[in-house]
Structure formats: structure tokens, C-alpha cells
Write an enzyme that holds these catalytic residues in place. Structure first.
Site, mmCIF file in Angstrom:
data_model
loop_
_atom_site.group_PDB
_atom_site.id
_atom_site.type_symbol
_atom_site.label_atom_id
_atom_site.label_comp_id
_atom_site.label_asym_id
_atom_site.label_seq_id
_atom_site.Cartn_x
_atom_site.Cartn_y
_atom_site.Cartn_z
ATOM 1 C CG PHE A 115 -22.637 3.821 -2.929
ATOM 2 C CD1 PHE A 115 -23.558 3.340 -2.052
ATOM 3 C CD2 PHE A 115 -21.350 3.227 -2.714
ATOM 4 C CE1 PHE A 115 -23.369 2.607 -0.881
ATOM 5 C CE2 PHE A 115 -21.015 2.420 -1.669
ATOM 6 C CZ PHE A 115 -22.180 2.254 -0.653
ATOM 7 C CE1 TYR A 133 -3.378 -2.901 0.064
ATOM 8 C CE2 TYR A 133 -3.800 -2.447 2.350
ATOM 9 C CZ TYR A 133 -3.984 -3.147 1.248
ATOM 10 O OH TYR A 133 -4.736 -3.983 1.127
ATOM 11 C CB ALA A 155 -19.595 -4.091 -5.129
ATOM 12 N N GLY A 156 -16.594 -1.944 -3.993
ATOM 13 C CA GLY A 156 -15.764 -1.089 -4.459
ATOM 14 C C GLY A 156 -16.470 0.311 -4.648
ATOM 15 N N GLY A 157 -17.575 0.400 -4.171
ATOM 16 C CA GLY A 157 -18.422 1.445 -4.182
ATOM 17 C C GLY A 157 -19.213 1.656 -5.587
ATOM 18 C CB SER A 186 -14.039 -5.114 -2.599
ATOM 19 O OG SER A 186 -14.842 -4.231 -3.383
ATOM 20 N N PRO A 187 -16.420 -5.036 0.475
ATOM 21 C CG PRO A 187 -16.718 -4.461 2.873
ATOM 22 C CD PRO A 187 -15.504 -4.703 1.710
#
Length: 297
Positions: free
Chosen positions: A215, A49, A210-212, A207-208
Site C-alpha cells: 500500500f 504474541y 505482504a505485511g502492508g 502476511s497475505p
């Protein structure tokens, strides 16, 4: 007993240096303190990271916490991924490493950057197709025996890769970190969920949400978004993210979402909702069907 046996949520630090507040040690420490206030005491890292800069940020932030906070805080970090970057000189192409010398080297580097004496959970970040399971298992066991790592696990492995590593080790694999959400549910059918449930091995869900993508944006997510909104309204929840996270609670394996928000107020809302909301079985299946775009068999 796995070190995550009593844990229900983890905070992921991946994007910490991309946020104006958490990119500084004092701001990062503020969010760590907020996590602890919410009984989220495990922090997810990886050595790649920002080329190790996020781990270093964590280490610098510890100076802003008191002794009691430091005692409660636990870290997860990962190793094994190599790719061309300023922090990885000489790397020409993306590849993976699981040899003993590399695992030892990376563990020592992570301990130094994180400013801790022990890594609570050390994960192989990606399956190395060239992995010599006996050598890899011995290296991880040596770190545990030396007290530098409390427990080890894997990330993004298939059930067969996981089984091969476990067969080579005298210690249990303490956790498996995978992508799993209402929109990425392949683990339900490929054996990873069943293996985790059978072995009482926690699943760390990256990613619970779905990576945003839940939305907005892609029309491919419109059906599941509409279903989430219906359930949200029925349950008077604060957002569809709360429903998507609650979907994971119904799984028969101990599944622990890694929350990635850098906003304290959102973190608090998601954590509180996760602990309060339980989905009806029919809503759970309705969401699965909406996400997959097909009825269950």
C-alpha cells in the site's frame, strides 16, 4: 479430514493489543462476534504474541460471547519460539524448542490463557534445527490423544523438515502455515505448494498482503502495485487488497489467508470480496511477473 477442510478465511489476533478497541476484552469480543457473523470461525494465535497476553485477552473476551458463539469458535495457536523478553525469564538468545516437556508445558499454558478445553490446531511455530522428530511427534500425538489438541501442524517449515516430522508421526500433519502472497511466492517453486496440494494439506497464509507493503513505501513494490491497480479497475474491485487476496485463490492447494485487520468494516469488505472475486489466469500470471520483476520461464 483436516479440521480446516471447510474453512476459507482465518482471522489473526497478533496485533489485537495494539488497537484501541480490540485491546479490551469487550472490544476483542466484538471483533470475534463480527468474525462469526462473516463465517470466519477460526482465530489464529501464538504463545509469544505479547508474551501470551493476546491469548489471555481472548480468554477474557469469551465471557462477552453467548453459548452459540462459543460453540462455533475455534482456535489455532503455536509454540516453539523463545527470545529474550519479560515473559521469558532466563532466555539469553533467540532459539527454538520442540522437546516433549516444552510442548506439553506450552500447550497447557495456552489452554489456560485461551480459556478453552481444546486447541483446534496446534502448530510448531518455527523449525527447530535440533528437533528429535520421534520425540516431537509423540508429544503432539499425546496431546491429540488426551483431547487437548484436535489436530497439529507446522509453521514456516521447509518441505524436508515437514517430511521428517510426518515420517515420525502416525497422524497426518493437518496444516502448514507459511508466508505466501503475490509478493512472497517462493513456495510455488520450493516444493511447499506441491506438497500441500498432493497431501490435501491446507496452507495457512500469513502476511497475505505482504505485511502492508503493497500500500505504499518501498519503490520495489511499485510494479506489482501498478498491476494490482489495473486489475482492480478492470474488475471494479474495492481495493488492491481484494485483488492480492484473490490471487491466492487460484493456487492448487487449499490456501487460507489469515486476515490481520482490526477494523470490522475492512474485515467485512475483504471477506466478501475474497468469496466473490476470481482472477483470470492471465491476470494471475501478470501479477506474478510484476511482483518478481521478471517473466516466467
Amino acid at each position: 479430514m483436516t479440521p480446516l477442510a471447510q474453512t476459507d478465511l482465518v482471522w489473526g489476533a497478533w496485533r489485537a493489543r495494539q488497537n484501541q478497541h480490540t485491546r479490551e476484552p469487550s472490544g476483542f469480543a466484538d471483533l470475534l462476534a463480527r468474525c462469526l457473523d462473516l463465517d470466519i470461525d477460526w482465530i489464529d494465535h501464538a504463545d509469544i504474541y505479547d508474551d501470551g497476553a493476546v491469548e489471555a485477552l481472548h480468554g477474557e473476551a469469551l465471557a462477552h460471547l453467548d453459548a452459540e458463539q462459543l460453540k462455533r469458535l475455534h482456535v489455532i495457536t503455536k509454540c516453539g519460539v523463545r527470545f529474550p523478553s519479560p515473559g521469558q525469564p532466563g532466555v539469553r538468545t533467540v532459539h527454538y524448542r520442540s522437546d516433549a516437556a516444552y510442548i506439553q508445558q506450552q500447550a497447557e499454558a495456552s489452554l489456560k490463557r485461551l480459556g478453552v478445553e481444546q486447541i483446534g490446531l496446534y502448530l510448531l511455530h518455527r523449525p527447530d534445527y535440533l528437533m528429535r522428530a520421534d520425540e516431537t511427534a509423540r508429544a503432539l500425538e499425546d496431546l491429540v490423544c488426551a483431547g487437548k489438541v484436535a489436530a497439529y501442524g507446522a509453521s514456516n517449515f521447509s518441505i524436508h523438515q515437514l517430511s521428517r516430522l510426518q515420517a515420525a508421526s502416525d497422524l497426518p500433519i493437518a496444516a502448514h502455515q507459511i508466508e505466501i502472497s503475490v509478493c512472497e511466492s517462493s513456495a510455488l517453486d520450493d516444493g511447499r505448494l506441491d506438497r500441500a496440494a498432493q497431501a490435501s494439506m491446507p496452507l495457512l497464509a500469513w502476511s497475505p498482503l505482504a505485511g502492508g507493503r503493497l500500500f505504499g513505501g518501498s519503490d520495489a513494490f511499485a510494479p506489482v502495485r501498478a498491476c494490482l491497480e489495473r486489475v482492480q479497475q478492470d474488475m471494479d474491485a474495492g481495493g488492491i487488497d481484494e485483488i492480492a487476496l484473490a490471487w491466492l485463490k487460484n493456487l492448487p492447494a487449499h490456501t487460507i489467508p489469515i486476515l490481520g485487520t482490526m477494523k470490522p468494516e475492512r474485515l467485512e469488505r475483504q471477506a466478501n470480496a475474497y468469496r466473490q472475486i476470481t482472477l483470470d489466469r492471465q491476470d494471475w500470471y501478470a501479477l506474478l511477473e510484476a511482483a518478481r520483476g521478471a517473466p516466467v520461464p
